[in-house]
Structures are given as structure tokens and as C-alpha cells.
Design an enzyme around this catalytic site. Structure first.
Site, PDB file in Angstrom:
ATOM      1  N   SER A 211     -55.282  11.237  15.319  1.00  0.00           N
ATOM      2  CA  SER A 211     -55.420   9.835  15.689  1.00  0.00           C
ATOM      3  C   SER A 211     -54.700   8.922  14.696  1.00  0.00           C
ATOM      4  O   SER A 211     -53.490   9.079  14.506  1.00  0.00           O
ATOM      5  CB  SER A 211     -56.902   9.517  15.823  1.00  0.00           C
ATOM      6  OG  SER A 211     -57.055   8.471  16.713  1.00  0.00           O
ATOM      7  N   LYS A 215     -50.717   9.325  13.421  1.00  0.00           N
ATOM      8  CA  LYS A 215     -49.638   8.330  13.294  1.00  0.00           C
ATOM      9  C   LYS A 215     -49.056   8.481  11.886  1.00  0.00           C
ATOM     10  O   LYS A 215     -47.840   8.455  11.668  1.00  0.00           O
ATOM     11  CB  LYS A 215     -50.180   6.902  13.462  1.00  0.00           C
ATOM     12  CG  LYS A 215     -50.992   6.654  14.745  1.00  0.00           C
ATOM     13  CD  LYS A 215     -51.521   5.212  14.806  1.00  0.00           C
ATOM     14  CE  LYS A 215     -52.799   5.002  15.603  1.00  0.00           C
ATOM     15  NZ  LYS A 215     -52.818   5.256  16.996  1.00  0.00           N
ATOM     16  N   TRP A 302     -56.984   6.467  26.185  1.00  0.00           N
ATOM     17  CA  TRP A 302     -56.594   5.388  25.259  1.00  0.00           C
ATOM     18  C   TRP A 302     -55.272   5.763  24.563  1.00  0.00           C
ATOM     19  O   TRP A 302     -54.399   4.943  24.344  1.00  0.00           O
ATOM     20  CB  TRP A 302     -57.733   5.183  24.271  1.00  0.00           C
ATOM     21  CG  TRP A 302     -57.666   4.008  23.350  1.00  0.00           C
ATOM     22  CD1 TRP A 302     -57.722   4.033  21.987  1.00  0.00           C
ATOM     23  CD2 TRP A 302     -57.597   2.610  23.689  1.00  0.00           C
ATOM     24  NE1 TRP A 302     -57.683   2.765  21.473  1.00  0.00           N
ATOM     25  CE2 TRP A 302     -57.598   1.867  22.496  1.00  0.00           C
ATOM     26  CE3 TRP A 302     -57.521   1.922  24.919  1.00  0.00           C
ATOM     27  CZ2 TRP A 302     -57.528   0.481  22.462  1.00  0.00           C
ATOM     28  CZ3 TRP A 302     -57.444   0.531  24.882  1.00  0.00           C
ATOM     29  CH2 TRP A 302     -57.455  -0.176  23.664  1.00  0.00           C
ATOM     30  N   HIS A 353     -61.201  12.754  22.789  1.00  0.00           N
ATOM     31  CA  HIS A 353     -60.453  12.413  21.584  1.00  0.00           C
ATOM     32  C   HIS A 353     -61.117  13.039  20.359  1.00  0.00           C
ATOM     33  O   HIS A 353     -62.200  12.607  19.940  1.00  0.00           O
ATOM     34  CB  HIS A 353     -60.503  10.873  21.494  1.00  0.00           C
ATOM     35  CG  HIS A 353     -59.742  10.291  20.362  1.00  0.00           C
ATOM     36  ND1 HIS A 353     -58.380  10.210  20.360  1.00  0.00           N
ATOM     37  CD2 HIS A 353     -60.157   9.747  19.178  1.00  0.00           C
ATOM     38  CE1 HIS A 353     -57.968   9.623  19.243  1.00  0.00           C
ATOM     39  NE2 HIS A 353     -59.041   9.336  18.507  1.00  0.00           N
TER      40      HIS A 353
HETATM   41  C1  GCU Z   1     -58.820   3.534  17.632  1.00  0.00           C
HETATM   42  C2  GCU Z   1     -57.395   3.039  17.679  1.00  0.00           C
HETATM   43  C3  GCU Z   1     -56.398   4.194  17.841  1.00  0.00           C
HETATM   44  C4  GCU Z   1     -56.665   5.252  16.796  1.00  0.00           C
HETATM   45  C5  GCU Z   1     -58.108   5.676  16.841  1.00  0.00           C
HETATM   46  C6  GCU Z   1     -58.543   6.683  15.783  1.00  0.00           C
HETATM   47  O1  GCU Z   1     -59.205   4.020  18.873  1.00  0.00           O
HETATM   48  O2  GCU Z   1     -57.298   2.130  18.739  1.00  0.00           O
HETATM   49  O3  GCU Z   1     -55.076   3.726  17.713  1.00  0.00           O
HETATM   50  O4  GCU Z   1     -55.798   6.331  16.986  1.00  0.00           O
HETATM   51  O5  GCU Z   1     -58.939   4.551  16.662  1.00  0.00           O
HETATM   52  O6  GCU Z   1     -57.963   6.711  14.706  1.00  0.00           O
HETATM   53  O7  GCU Z   1     -59.481   7.437  16.051  1.00  0.00           O
END
Ligand code: GCU
Length: 373
Positions: A211, A215, A302, A353
Site C-alpha cells: 500500500s 508506493k 480503492w 487490501h
Molecule cells: C489509504 C490510501 C491509499 C494507501 C492506503 C494504505 O487507503 O488512500 O493510497 O495505499 O491507505 O496505505 O493502506
């Protein structure tokens, strides 16, 4: 494939309008241009540490003698002070061979910081024992030790060590680094250490993130060519997923909820994805010809699995220029059907997720295949 492709920047066209057709031109011209575009418009510009030092605070047998647990403090300095990143490592004790171990390094963004994990505890997010059992060293650091995940005007964490105290937000350059770039910088400081540990094979280090950590892993891999493999799990917006036409989280959403993650310049692209001079397949292409693995989960709308997969496909031309064929298939796969190509890999897991042991085994299957070059 997709009608949003018409609006994507051309991966292989240089700013001067010339198409790149050779590996040499990619490496010398186009790749540096793309890296600079991401620095300026998305993640921000990272500083160089003034010094980095390592202290091995503990080294002892664990997992019934199968592994050595090491605790290492990585201390770095900047113009306004110093910081420490604690690293935890389980190194397999290779009894039959003296070969240094390849490494899986997790950029941890969960509540559990694992730093006192012993052989009894297991957790799917970081299944250290399963990693060691497969012959890899398992390493982890926590993002909060580099930069806390909050919008505090860039005063705490590593930002405060490199930026003059009291600089108002408004006076920061519009391409100053955000928190994702800070974490990626932290992963490189960990790599500085891994490079020195003779029990480890620094040429076979995979950096893994989930997540927001996914990134981070991609940006770390783009900047730091010492990482041989980058794994981006459920990284979604401004991670693996193509931003143009993306479902779920958009650039506007991410900049609004997490105003500290990216450079100020990125906010110009809120609801204006088509104006961005890059898209996320170009981030993946910066890692070529090293390994990139992207993974998605069926319920993670998402993040948008289709857009995560699309990025990998669209990064393939850079891989081909550098003589790596890529995924070797064009269609979005069924769940639990990993595609392990040469240098590029993907899987879709059924469920939500998260980062699960199933995902880790896919990453290690891919590494088993691709680290043997
Ligand atoms: C939020 C955010 C995402 C990210 C996520 C996470 O949902 O919007 O961009 O990847 O948190 O880090 O679990």
C-alpha cells in the site's frame, strides 16, 4: 486495450521529440528525463545524507538455530541533526554453503514494528520464518523511524534533519520531498547497511512494500539501482496504478487525505490527471531491467487492480529495449494465477487490501526464478 491509453505520455519519446530506439539512448537520455519528471511533479527531491553509520547492537541464534537475528542501528546525519533507523534481520544460517543470503526487505507501515519479534511469533504481513525457510534473509524497518506519517509541516522525522527549523510550509520549494520520498530515502539508508554485511548478497536484495509502503518501494527502486527487485503490493494510486482513468482513489483524493505524502507540485494535478507529464507505468520503467513485481487483491477497488496490471504491461517497451521480454501475456489474470515473466511479475489474490503469506510465497517463487540470472 483501453481508451485511456490515447492520453498517456509516450514512454519512449524524449522531450526533444526524438523516439528512443536503443538501450544506450534509454539509459543516457530518456531514463534521466523521466526520473527528473517524477522528482519535480510527484515525489519531490531527496537530499544526500552527510554521513551514515552502522552499529550491530545484537547478533544471536534464533528459530532453533536456523537463523541469526541481528539488530542494527543505522544512524544518519543531516545539516540539522541526526536520526536512527533500527533494522531487524533474520539471516538464514546456511550450513551446507557459505554463500551470502539474498534478502527480502520489508518497508513496514503497520502498527506492529516487529523489532522484538522472536522465533515464536508469526504474522502473515511479515512471515519471517517462512522467508528464512526458503533461504532468504528477512529484514524489516518501520517507516515511523524515518518520518512519522502525519502532516506536521515537515518538522518531525527526517525532514527536520535536512530542512532549516521554522521554515514555513509556504516557503518550501514546490518540488521539496514529501513523506513517501522520505521513506524511500530510508530504504536506501538500509541498503547502505545491507551492502556492508558479508552474510548478505547485496546484489540480490528485494524491497517489498504494501500500500503506502508499496508506493515507497517503487520510488526507492527507481532512485536506487542497488535494489535488484521491487515488490509493490496493493499500492494503487501513485504506486503501481495508472492514474489516467483510474477507478477508486484519484490524485485529488490522495492529495487531500494525505497532503504530506508528495511534493506540493503534485497538487496541481488534482482532477487533472491528463496534464501530468508522466503516468505510473513510467515509474515502473525506471526500474528496468531490474525485477518488478506488482500484486493486487480482488476486493481492493480503492487501489484498482486493473490499473495496477496495466502499468506493468505499459512498462514493457522499456524492458524490451534492455533485452528483457517482460510478462509475456496480455490479459488480466484470474485470481491465484500468478504471471511470472522474465523480470516482470504479477498476481491477483482473492480477498481484501492486505499483505498475506500467499503473496510472500508468490514473491519468493518469482525471486527464485529471476534471481538466478
Ligand atoms: C489509504 C490510501 C491509499 C494507501 C492506503 C494504505 O487507503 O488512500 O493510497 O495505499 O491507505 O496505505 O493502506
Amino acid at each position: 486495450m483501453d481508451n485511456r491509453l490515447a492520453t498517456l505520455p509516450d514512454l519512449l519519446m524524449c522531450k526533444n521529440g526524438i523516439q528512443v530506439t536503443t538501450a544506450a539512448d534509454w539509459i543516457r537520455k530518456r531514463r534521466p528525463e523521466i526520473l527528473e519528471l517524477f522528482r519535480t511533479h510527484v515525489y519531490g527531491r531527496e537530499p544526500q545524507p552527510l554521513s551514515v553509520r552502522f552499529h550491530v547492537a545484537e547478533e544471536k541464534g534464533y528459530m532453533g538455530g536456523k537463523a541469526t537475528r541481528k539488530k542494527v542501528d543505522i544512524t544518519f546525519t543531516g545539516p540539522y541533526g541526526k536520526g536512527v533507523i533500527p533494522l531487524l534481520l533474520f539471516v538464514p544460517n546456511a550450513i551446507e554453503t557459505d554463500k551470502p543470503a539474498p534478502v527480502f526487505l520489508l518497508i513496514n507501515n503497520r502498527d506492529n514494528d516487529y523489532l522484538d519479534l522472536d522465533q515464536e511469533e508469526q504474522d502473515e504481513f511479515w512471515p519471517a520464518k517462512a522467508i528464512v525457510d526458503r533461504g532468504y534473509a528477512a529484514a524489516v524497518f518501520h517507516v515511523k523511524d524515518v518520518d512519522p506519517d502525519e502532516h506536521d509541516g515537515f518538522r518531525n522525522g527526517v525532514h527536520g534533519i535536512f530542512e532549516a527549523p521554522g521554515t514555513p510550509d509556504a516557503q518550501r520549494p514546490s518540488d521539496a520531498w514529501g513523506t513517501i520520498a522520505a521513506w524511500a530515502w530510508g530504504a536506501s539508508r538500509v541498503m547502505d547497511y545491507l551492502d556492508t554485511d558479508t552474510d548478505l548478497d547485496a546484489n540480490r536484495v528485494a524491497v517489498v512494500g504494501h500500500s503506502r509502503g508499496g508506493k515507497t518501494a517503487l520510488w526507492a527502486g527507481a532512485l536506487d539501482e542497488r535494489f535488484a527487485m521491487i515488490v509493490s503490493n496493493n499500492s494503487g494510486s501513485t504506486g503501481a496504478a495508472i492514474s489516467r482513468g483510474k477507478k477508486g482513489e484519484t490524485i485529488y483524493h490522495i492529495n487531500t487525505r494525505f497532503p504530506h505524502w508528495f511534493a506540493e507540485n503534485y497538487k496541481k494535478y488534482n482532477d487533472r490527471e491528463n496534464e501530468l507529464p508522466v503516468d505510473q507505468h513510467m515509474l515502473l520503467s525506471l526500474i528496468a531491467p531490474r525485477c518488478v513485481y506488482v500484486s493486487s487483491a480482488t476486493e481492493d477497488t480503492w487501489a484498482d487492480p486493473q490499473s495496477e496490471f496495466l502499468s506493468l504491461k505499459l512498462a514493457e517497451p522499456a524492458y524490451r529495449l534492455l533485452s528483457a521480454p517482460g510478462l509475456g501475456t496480455h490479459s488480466f489474470p484470474q485470481p491465484e494465477t500468478p504471471i511470472h515473466g522474465k523480470k516482470l511479475g504479477y498476481h491477483l489474490r482473492t480477498g481484501e487490501h492486505d499483505l498475506k503469506e500467499y503473496d510472500w510465497h508468490c514473491f519468493m517463487d518469482f525471486a527464485d526464478k529471476n534471481f538466478n540470472y
